[in-house]
Scaffold this active site. Structure first.
Site, PDB file in Angstrom:
ATOM      1  N   MET A 294       7.642  -3.015  -6.965  1.00 49.08           N
ATOM      2  CA  MET A 294       6.987  -1.913  -6.269  1.00 49.08           C
ATOM      3  C   MET A 294       6.644  -0.763  -7.222  1.00 49.08           C
ATOM      4  O   MET A 294       7.432  -0.400  -8.088  1.00 49.08           O
ATOM      5  CB  MET A 294       7.915  -1.403  -5.161  1.00 49.08           C
ATOM      6  CG  MET A 294       8.174  -2.466  -4.106  1.00 49.08           C
ATOM      7  SD  MET A 294       6.712  -2.787  -3.124  1.00 49.08           S
ATOM      8  CE  MET A 294       6.377  -4.503  -3.458  1.00 49.08           C
TER       9      MET A 294
ATOM     10  N   HIS B  74       0.870  -1.196   0.000  1.00 51.03           N
ATOM     11  CA  HIS B  74       0.000   0.000   0.000  1.00 51.03           C
ATOM     12  C   HIS B  74       0.898   1.234   0.000  1.00 51.03           C
ATOM     13  O   HIS B  74       1.748   1.363  -0.866  1.00 51.03           O
ATOM     14  CB  HIS B  74      -0.941  -0.107   1.216  1.00 51.03           C
ATOM     15  CG  HIS B  74      -2.052   0.894   1.285  1.00 51.03           C
ATOM     16  ND1 HIS B  74      -2.438   1.702   0.264  1.00 51.03           N
ATOM     17  CD2 HIS B  74      -2.878   1.216   2.332  1.00 51.03           C
ATOM     18  CE1 HIS B  74      -3.454   2.471   0.639  1.00 51.03           C
ATOM     19  NE2 HIS B  74      -3.738   2.192   1.904  1.00 51.03           N
TER      20      HIS B  74
ATOM     21  N   HIS C  56      -2.377  -2.660  -9.320  1.00 49.29           N
ATOM     22  CA  HIS C  56      -3.392  -2.006  -8.464  1.00 49.29           C
ATOM     23  C   HIS C  56      -4.584  -2.955  -8.351  1.00 49.29           C
ATOM     24  O   HIS C  56      -4.928  -3.646  -9.299  1.00 49.29           O
ATOM     25  CB  HIS C  56      -3.852  -0.681  -9.093  1.00 49.29           C
ATOM     26  CG  HIS C  56      -4.525   0.224  -8.125  1.00 49.29           C
ATOM     27  ND1 HIS C  56      -5.851   0.094  -7.800  1.00 49.29           N
ATOM     28  CD2 HIS C  56      -4.048   1.247  -7.384  1.00 49.29           C
ATOM     29  CE1 HIS C  56      -6.170   1.013  -6.909  1.00 49.29           C
ATOM     30  NE2 HIS C  56      -5.105   1.731  -6.628  1.00 49.29           N
TER      31      HIS C  56
ATOM     32  N   ASP D 204       2.439   5.499  -6.888  1.00 49.73           N
ATOM     33  CA  ASP D 204       3.698   5.467  -6.136  1.00 49.73           C
ATOM     34  C   ASP D 204       4.921   5.418  -7.045  1.00 49.73           C
ATOM     35  O   ASP D 204       6.014   5.833  -6.634  1.00 49.73           O
ATOM     36  CB  ASP D 204       3.697   4.261  -5.177  1.00 49.73           C
ATOM     37  CG  ASP D 204       2.648   4.436  -4.094  1.00 49.73           C
ATOM     38  OD1 ASP D 204       1.895   3.485  -3.826  1.00 49.73           O
ATOM     39  OD2 ASP D 204       2.571   5.547  -3.522  1.00 49.73           O
TER      40      ASP D 204
HETATM   41  C1  SDX Z   1      -1.575   2.115  -3.340  1.00 49.46           C
HETATM   42  O1  SDX Z   1      -6.239   0.546  -3.166  1.00 49.46           O
HETATM   43  C2  SDX Z   1      -5.794   1.735  -3.390  1.00 49.46           C
HETATM   44  O2  SDX Z   1      -6.478   2.601  -3.929  1.00 49.46           O
HETATM   45  C3  SDX Z   1      -4.362   2.018  -2.949  1.00 49.46           C
HETATM   46  C4  SDX Z   1      -3.781   3.337  -3.445  1.00 49.46           C
HETATM   47  C5  SDX Z   1      -4.419   4.506  -2.752  1.00 49.46           C
HETATM   48  O3  SDX Z   1      -4.408   5.605  -3.353  1.00 49.46           O
HETATM   49  O4  SDX Z   1      -4.853   4.355  -1.588  1.00 49.46           O
HETATM   50  O5  SDX Z   1      -3.986   3.438  -4.841  1.00 49.46           O
HETATM   51  C6  SDX Z   1      -2.287   3.424  -3.151  1.00 49.46           C
HETATM   52  O6  SDX Z   1      -1.438   1.377  -2.397  1.00 49.46           O
HETATM   53  C7  SDX Z   1      -1.098   1.709  -4.708  1.00 49.46           C
HETATM   54  C8  SDX Z   1      -0.475   0.269  -4.751  1.00 49.46           C
HETATM   55  C9  SDX Z   1       0.961   0.342  -4.216  1.00 49.46           C
HETATM   56  N1  SDX Z   1       1.519  -1.024  -4.073  1.00 49.46           N
HETATM   57  C10 SDX Z   1       2.541  -1.456  -4.848  1.00 49.46           C
HETATM   58  O7  SDX Z   1       3.028  -0.832  -5.786  1.00 49.46           O
HETATM   59  C11 SDX Z   1       3.069  -2.845  -4.459  1.00 49.46           C
HETATM   60  C12 SDX Z   1       3.194  -3.738  -5.692  1.00 49.46           C
HETATM   61  N2  SDX Z   1       1.868  -4.038  -6.195  1.00 49.46           N
HETATM   62  C13 SDX Z   1       1.316  -5.352  -5.944  1.00 49.46           C
HETATM   63  O8  SDX Z   1       1.657  -5.880  -4.704  1.00 49.46           O
HETATM   64  C14 SDX Z   1      -0.148  -5.481  -6.362  1.00 49.46           C
HETATM   65  O9  SDX Z   1      -0.266  -4.973  -7.616  1.00 49.46           O
HETATM   66  C15 SDX Z   1      -1.220  -4.882  -5.468  1.00 49.46           C
HETATM   67  C16 SDX Z   1      -1.099  -5.346  -4.068  1.00 49.46           C
HETATM   68  C17 SDX Z   1      -1.176  -3.403  -5.542  1.00 49.46           C
HETATM   69  C18 SDX Z   1      -2.572  -5.345  -6.028  1.00 49.46           C
HETATM   70  O10 SDX Z   1      -2.532  -6.682  -6.050  1.00 49.46           O
HETATM   71  P1  SDX Z   1      -3.852  -7.612  -6.161  1.00 49.46           P
HETATM   72  O11 SDX Z   1      -4.993  -6.870  -6.715  1.00 49.46           O
HETATM   73  O12 SDX Z   1      -4.048  -8.285  -4.842  1.00 49.46           O
HETATM   74  O13 SDX Z   1      -3.433  -8.611  -7.258  1.00 49.46           O
HETATM   75  P2  SDX Z   1      -2.443  -9.813  -7.050  1.00 49.46           P
HETATM   76  O14 SDX Z   1      -1.356  -9.479  -6.067  1.00 49.46           O
HETATM   77  O15 SDX Z   1      -3.268 -11.025  -6.781  1.00 49.46           O
HETATM   78  O16 SDX Z   1      -1.765  -9.893  -8.479  1.00 49.46           O
HETATM   79  C19 SDX Z   1      -2.433 -10.515  -9.559  1.00 49.46           C
HETATM   80  C20 SDX Z   1      -1.297 -11.141 -10.374  1.00 49.46           C
HETATM   81  C21 SDX Z   1      -0.388 -12.025  -9.524  1.00 49.46           C
HETATM   82  O17 SDX Z   1       0.212 -12.953 -10.383  1.00 49.46           O
HETATM   83  P3  SDX Z   1      -0.091 -14.510 -10.123  1.00 49.46           P
HETATM   84  O18 SDX Z   1       0.334 -14.772  -8.686  1.00 49.46           O
HETATM   85  O19 SDX Z   1      -1.619 -14.649 -10.291  1.00 49.46           O
HETATM   86  O20 SDX Z   1       0.722 -15.211 -11.158  1.00 49.46           O
HETATM   87  O21 SDX Z   1      -0.434 -10.096 -10.878  1.00 49.46           O
HETATM   88  C22 SDX Z   1       0.852 -10.215 -10.275  1.00 49.46           C
HETATM   89  C23 SDX Z   1       0.700 -11.105  -9.062  1.00 49.46           C
HETATM   90  O22 SDX Z   1       1.925 -11.802  -8.806  1.00 49.46           O
HETATM   91  N3  SDX Z   1       1.275  -8.888  -9.847  1.00 49.46           N
HETATM   92  C24 SDX Z   1       2.536  -8.489  -9.783  1.00 49.46           C
HETATM   93  C25 SDX Z   1       2.472  -7.163  -9.320  1.00 49.46           C
HETATM   94  N4  SDX Z   1       1.201  -6.810  -9.124  1.00 49.46           N
HETATM   95  C26 SDX Z   1       0.457  -7.884  -9.445  1.00 49.46           C
HETATM   96  N5  SDX Z   1       3.687  -9.121 -10.050  1.00 49.46           N
HETATM   97  C27 SDX Z   1       4.814  -8.406  -9.858  1.00 49.46           C
HETATM   98  N6  SDX Z   1       4.833  -7.124  -9.433  1.00 49.46           N
HETATM   99  C28 SDX Z   1       3.691  -6.480  -9.148  1.00 49.46           C
HETATM  100  N7  SDX Z   1       3.725  -5.218  -8.736  1.00 49.46           N
END
Ligand code: SDX
Length: 371
Positions: A258, A223, A262, A313
């Site tokens: 990172m 997050h 989303h 971010d």
């Molecule tokens: C913010 O919700 C909000 O609105 C938050 C925010 C706000 O303004 O409040 O927008 C601010 O928190 C933005 C997000 C910041 N976080 C990051 O940058 C961390 C990296 N991102 C990931 O951890 C991920 O994208 C999430 C947590 C943000 C969202 O993940 P989801 O929706 O839970 O999806 P997921 O993790 O299940 O991913 C789906 C697939 C997976 O692959 P498989 O396991 O199915 O093979 O996509 C892949 C994930 O591995 N994936 C990524 C990835 N994001 C998704 N793989 C590598 N790097 C990534 N960043």
């Protein structure tokens, strides 16, 4: 407990309530704060006007803005007891722990802490919003062994924030960039930290407890902690020519990259084009073009390999680095901005409350007798 539907891990896609504060539309990749597109607010409104908009539902008249500005500027100074509490904390603890501690300390000393009337909630929200810059600025300066710089009441919110952090007046281009980041970070519907604040409010606990919990949620790298982690990623990679090899290695070891992805936006984060333009302005201002080579190379490689796009971010991290903030201070900057969104949601939750308490499907041992 009788579950009403299949389990939605992470509450993904679950509509938990109505909210009139912001509208995130992944189909059109857009974000509205009380109906106004965030891109327009970032270009034409001050953060002070956006704070008013989130709390009150409309942009302020000049009189309303003047009244809010007077109250905000009068509440910028850090109370002695909070300063003492922060200086007690080890310089090695995470700055998000300092924010969390400061809010708890402020709550314990706030005469209206247990008053949840709309007027009191608004007054507490404004006081927290006004004083957080002093908390964040003090923390960076104490870690650098620098003297504390008191707030000035002749500068706007962003210019004063930069003044207290760096001990000199920031150039207009930097104030403008910082202000845009505050507007873009302010509010984003039911994200994890905002929902945390709503869960705490739903038990009729107090505003400071809800904000303290929200800070705990925002700290995580999935997050708010991602903006700090993006800068660390850039420093780990070094130069643009190393980005592809680094990414292939990282993806092979199943690392989350990172600043990418989303839970709600799947065609890109509506705020990124605006923040990317801000980063471009800062690169121009400081003449540091290589960061854009790395930024663009990694974005392109991530798109090619995973089809995953940047979130806010991703441009925010390098932008804060260019402005001179320490990397571990980046998420506290997010806190300072999101205080507005969190407190707007706290007030909205309280106005039409229902205790937030989902059920689970039990998968533990069957009933058995104690021997
Ligand atoms: C913010 O919700 C909000 O609105 C938050 C925010 C706000 O303004 O409040 O927008 C601010 O928190 C933005 C997000 C910041 N976080 C990051 O940058 C961390 C990296 N991102 C990931 O951890 C991920 O994208 C999430 C947590 C943000 C969202 O993940 P989801 O929706 O839970 O999806 P997921 O993790 O299940 O991913 C789906 C697939 C997976 O692959 P498989 O396991 O199915 O093979 O996509 C892949 C994930 O591995 N994936 C990524 C990835 N994001 C998704 N793989 C590598 N790097 C990534 N960043």
């Amino acid at each position: 407990e009788t579950p009403t539907s299949e389990i939605r891990k992470g509450l993904a896609g679950v509509v938990a309530d109505h909210s009139a504060i912001s509208k995130v539309n992944p189909e059109t990749n857009s974000l509205l704060y009380r109906g106004y597109p965030v891109q327009d607010l970032a270009a034409r409104a001050s953060f002070e006007e956006v704070a008013y908009l989130l709390w009150h539902g409309d942009l302020p008249t000049s009189d309303q803005l003047e009244e809010q500005t007077k109250a905000e500027r009068a509440a910028r100074a850090l109370p002695e007891n909070v300063k003492a509490a922060i200086l007690e904390l080890p310089a090695g603890c995470h700055p998000m722990d300092v924010c969390r501690t400061a809010v708890s300390q402020l709550g314990a000393h706030d005469p209206q802490a247990e008053d949840s009337s709309p007027e009191a909630e608004l007054a507490k929200a404004l006081r927290l919003w006004a004083v957080m810059p002093a908390v964040v600025a003090l923390d960076q300066r104490r870690r650098r062994g620098q003297e504390i710089v008191p707030p000035r009441d002749d500068l706007g919110y962003s210019a004063n924030f930069l003044w207290m952090t760096f001990g000199e007046e920031a150039e207009p281009a930097v104030v403008k960039a910082f202000e845009a980041s505050m507007v873009l970070y302010a509010e984003h519907s039911f994200n994890a930290s905002t929902f945390t604040a709503r869960v705490i409010t739903s038990t009729l606990s107090d505003l400071h407890s809800a904000v303290t919990g929200a800070i705990g949620a925002l700290k995580g790298p999935l997050h708010g902690g991602a903006n700090e982690a993006v800068q660390e990623t850039f420093e780990e990679i070094g130069t643009a020519d190393k980005a592809v090899a680094w990414l292939d290695e990282a993806l092979a070891s199943k690392r989350k990259i990172m600043g990418f992805g989303h839970r709600v936006y799947k065609k890109g984060d509506s705020r990124v084009p605006t923040m990317r333009a801000v980063l471009g302005d800062l690169v121009e201002h400081y003449g540091e073009t290589e960061v854009l080579d790395l930024y663009d190379t990694l974005e392109q490689a991530m798109g090619e390999r995973k089809g995953i796009k940047p979130n806010l971010d991703y441009p925010a991290g390098p932008a804060y680095h260019l402005m001179g903030f320490d990397t571990n201070i980046f998420t506290p900057l997010f806190v300072a901005s999101r205080i507005t969104g969190w407190t707007a949601h706290i007030m909205e939750q309280r106005a039409s409350n229902a205790l937030i308490r989902p059920v689970c499907e039990y998968n533990g041992p069957d009933e058995r007798q104690v021997p």
